[in-house]
Scaffold this motif. Structure first.
Motif, PDB file in Angstrom:
ATOM      1  N   ALA A  23     -10.147  -0.386   4.089  1.00  0.00           N
ATOM      2  CA  ALA A  23     -10.262   0.082   2.712  1.00  0.00           C
ATOM      3  C   ALA A  23      -9.139   1.054   2.366  1.00  0.00           C
ATOM      4  N   SER A  24      -8.727   1.859   3.336  1.00  0.00           N
ATOM      5  CA  SER A  24      -7.700   2.874   3.097  1.00  0.00           C
ATOM      6  C   SER A  24      -6.332   2.277   2.803  1.00  0.00           C
ATOM      7  N   GLU A  25      -6.112   1.023   3.162  1.00  0.00           N
ATOM      8  CA  GLU A  25      -4.822   0.371   2.913  1.00  0.00           C
ATOM      9  C   GLU A  25      -4.935  -0.681   1.811  1.00  0.00           C
ATOM     10  N   THR A  26      -5.963  -0.589   0.986  1.00  0.00           N
ATOM     11  CA  THR A  26      -6.214  -1.564  -0.071  1.00  0.00           C
ATOM     12  C   THR A  26      -6.176  -0.891  -1.432  1.00  0.00           C
ATOM     13  N   ASP A  27      -5.181  -1.218  -2.238  1.00  0.00           N
ATOM     14  CA  ASP A  27      -5.116  -0.737  -3.614  1.00  0.00           C
ATOM     15  C   ASP A  27      -5.802  -1.699  -4.571  1.00  0.00           C
ATOM     16  N   MET A  28      -5.907  -2.956  -4.151  1.00  0.00           N
ATOM     17  CA  MET A  28      -6.623  -3.978  -4.904  1.00  0.00           C
ATOM     18  C   MET A  28      -7.038  -5.063  -3.923  1.00  0.00           C
TER      19      MET A  28
END
Length: 224
Positions: A42-47
């Motif tokens: 989740a921490s590396e997901t902007d979308m």
């Protein structure tokens, strides 16, 4: 912006979503959890984009459950999420909705009808590609976005950053050919749209579909 895409079968890729990523200057990462069992953090997901596939959210597979953990985390942080077909069902299930057999199996081209105007500039009617026999309930707090002649629950908007569609705006012509040559027999089995693989191929992808796909993705990624 880093756009993480979950692809669930080789013949259902991002299509116009990839074009949108490139045109908007975003970095696109495509994951194949059905094959490699790997998902983004989740921490590396902007979308997050969750594509379609032959599986069901009700299947007892570890990576399907892990996808819902990721969706839950991203909903909590108000991260943009778009789901197509199975992907929309996954989002709906996280939001508490049941997933089950649709009243009609739809495989092929058929119109969908806009049910509200929470997103500006969408046409009242557009022909889209359908490739499903399950459907979602509209989650509590979400707006019904689209319906078809055979299945009411075809799309929803949840808040300002989440959209799920039961059908497909993302396929380009090459993507449709790839879907049909690999999975065309799916259209021959109890298909209430009564379209053969050759008939599906004969239909040109409406040019408006790519424009609508861009508009939907722009909506969920607009700044708060």
């Amino acid at each position: 912006m880093r756009v993480n895409i979950l692809q669930h079968t080789p013949n259902e890729g991002p299509g116009a979503i990839a074009d949108w990523c490139h045109d908007r200057g975003h970095e696109m990462y495509v994951y194949h959890p059905y094959q490699f069992g790997k998902l983004p953090e989740a921490s590396e997901t902007d979308m997050l984009v969750i594509l379609g596939g032959p599986m069901s959210p009700n299947d007892d597979l570890f990576w399907i459950k892990e996808e819902r953990v990721l969706i839950t985390q991203l909903l909590a942080s108000d991260t943009p999420i778009f789901g197509a077909c199975y992907g929309a069902q996954q989002i709906a299930k996280v939001l508490g909705s049941k997933i089950g057999k649709a009243p009609h199996k739809e495989v092929g081209w058929a119109p969908v009808y806009l049910q509200n105007h929470v997103i500006d500039g969408l046409p009242e009617k557009i022909v889209a590609l359908h490739w499903h026999e399950e459907m979602f309930e509209i989650p509590t707090g979400a707006h019904l976005l689209y319906s078809s002649d055979l299945v009411k629950n075809q799309g929803f908007v949840f808040g300002s950053h989440v959209i799920g569609l039961q059908f497909h705006f993302e396929p380009l012509a090459d993507n449709v050919r790839e879907m049909v040559v690999n999975d065309g027999e799916y259209a021959l089995q109890n298909n209430d749209l009564k379209q053969s693989p050759s008939q599906i191929l004969q239909k040109q992808v409406p040019s408006e579909n790519k424009q609508i796909m861009y508009k939907l993705l722009d909506f969920i990624t607009k700044k708060k």
